[in-house]
Scaffold this motif. Structure first.
Motif, PDB file in Angstrom:
ATOM      1  N   GLY A  81       0.830  -1.196   0.000  1.00 10.94           N
ATOM      2  CA  GLY A  81       0.000   0.000   0.000  1.00 10.94           C
ATOM      3  C   GLY A  81       0.862   1.243   0.000  1.00 10.94           C
ATOM      4  N   PRO A  82       0.259   2.402  -0.274  1.00 11.54           N
ATOM      5  CA  PRO A  82       1.042   3.644  -0.374  1.00 11.54           C
ATOM      6  C   PRO A  82       1.688   4.073   0.935  1.00 11.54           C
ATOM      7  N   VAL A  83       1.042   3.822   2.063  1.00 11.80           N
ATOM      8  CA  VAL A  83       1.613   4.235   3.348  1.00 11.80           C
ATOM      9  C   VAL A  83       2.855   3.416   3.654  1.00 11.80           C
ATOM     10  N   ARG A  84       2.747   2.099   3.513  1.00  9.13           N
ATOM     11  CA  ARG A  84       3.911   1.249   3.771  1.00  9.13           C
ATOM     12  C   ARG A  84       5.038   1.553   2.780  1.00  9.13           C
ATOM     13  N   THR A  85       4.661   1.805   1.534  1.00  9.61           N
ATOM     14  CA  THR A  85       5.668   2.165   0.532  1.00  9.61           C
ATOM     15  C   THR A  85       6.390   3.447   0.926  1.00  9.61           C
ATOM     16  N   ALA A  86       5.635   4.452   1.345  1.00  9.03           N
ATOM     17  CA  ALA A  86       6.236   5.734   1.736  1.00  9.03           C
ATOM     18  C   ALA A  86       7.170   5.559   2.925  1.00  9.03           C
ATOM     19  N   VAL A  87       6.769   4.737   3.887  1.00  2.00           N
ATOM     20  CA  VAL A  87       7.613   4.503   5.069  1.00  2.00           C
ATOM     21  C   VAL A  87       8.913   3.819   4.668  1.00  2.00           C
ATOM     22  N   LEU A  88       8.811   2.804   3.791  1.00  2.00           N
ATOM     23  CA  LEU A  88      10.018   2.082   3.374  1.00  2.00           C
ATOM     24  C   LEU A  88      10.945   2.969   2.552  1.00  2.00           C
ATOM     25  N   VAL A  89      10.366   3.808   1.714  1.00  2.00           N
ATOM     26  CA  VAL A  89      11.197   4.735   0.928  1.00  2.00           C
ATOM     27  C   VAL A  89      11.894   5.726   1.849  1.00  2.00           C
TER      28      VAL A  89
END
Length: 238
Positions: A181-189
């Motif tokens: 999802g976008p939230v998890r993606t943003a956190v990992l980035v």
């Protein structure tokens, strides 16, 4: 008659323009160049040469760029020692089965032998390491060190190095299916960029400590090129 701007102003312009240019290049510009990804190495080599010309025109000396010949020995000693530590870490990771998944990378799994050789011997050394070290630990750090204390100059260059890795980190997250999802993606980035900023701080410290761009270049090369070989080996060992 043309009046050349004062040296301090030229360095300030060089530093500011380098921050803006580097923040955009890897995230927006290079992927939109004709022939990408085939043009990646040639484009980055051209950018390396252009930035060096700009740095010299801005008044930076070869020593300020980390390219003084008399510091090569120190750079070799520091960089060689750090590269050996990295190589040892990869060897341990491959020797311990539980650690091998940490080395695996889906972007490497599909490469054949010529593809791996191209990455290790051409794309990474010439298209990535040479360009990034000249840009960040050479030109940007050299210009910032004229304007700020060394520690602050290193911190700014490291922060820009983290920003530089937004797109590559996003690509790695997607290729390895690490986020749903976008939230998890943003956190990992964000975490990935913070990690590369820390690495950039280490590279900057090596450059300042040794007085040579060769030191961070050898560490960077070992981390990336040996990382490709370790990832390929991890996939084959299972």
């Amino acid at each position: 008659m043309h009046v050349r701007p004062p040296a301090g102003r030229r360095v300030l312009v060089l530093a500011a323009s380098s921050v803006l240019f580097l923040s955009a290049w890897n995230n927006v510009v290079v992927t939109r160049l004709p022939g990408y990804p085939g043009s990646y190495v040639a484009a980055n080599l051209a950018a390396t040469a252009a930035l060096l010309v700009a740095a010299r025109a801005g008044g930076l000396s070869w020593a300020e760029l980390g390219l003084a010949r008399h510091r090569l020995g120190a750079g070799l000693r520091w960089g060689g020692a750090c590269a050996a530590v990295v190589a040892g870490g990869y060897a341990v990771g491959l020797a311990v089965p539980a650690l091998r998944p940490l080395l695996a990378d889906a972007r490497v799994a599909g490469l054949d032998a010529p593809g791996i050789a191209y990455q290790v011997l051409v794309r990474i050394p010439l298209g990535t390491v040479l360009w990034e070290e000249v840009a960040f630990r050479g030109v940007l750090l050299g210009a910032l060190a004229r304007l700020l204390p060394a520690s602050r100059a290193a911190a700014v260059s490291a922060a820009v190095f983290g920003i530089w890795h937004v797109r590559p980190t996003l690509s790695a997250v997607a290729a390895n299916d690490l986020a749903d999802g976008p939230v998890r993606t943003a956190v990992l980035v964000l975490l990935g960029c913070l990690a590369t900023a820390v690495a950039g701080g280490l590279f900057a410290w090596l450059r300042l400590r040794s007085g040579s761009l060769l030191a961070p270049t050898l560490l960077h090369l070992a981390t990336n090129s040996l990382g490709i070989l370790a990832a390929a080996a991890a996939h084959r060992l299972g």
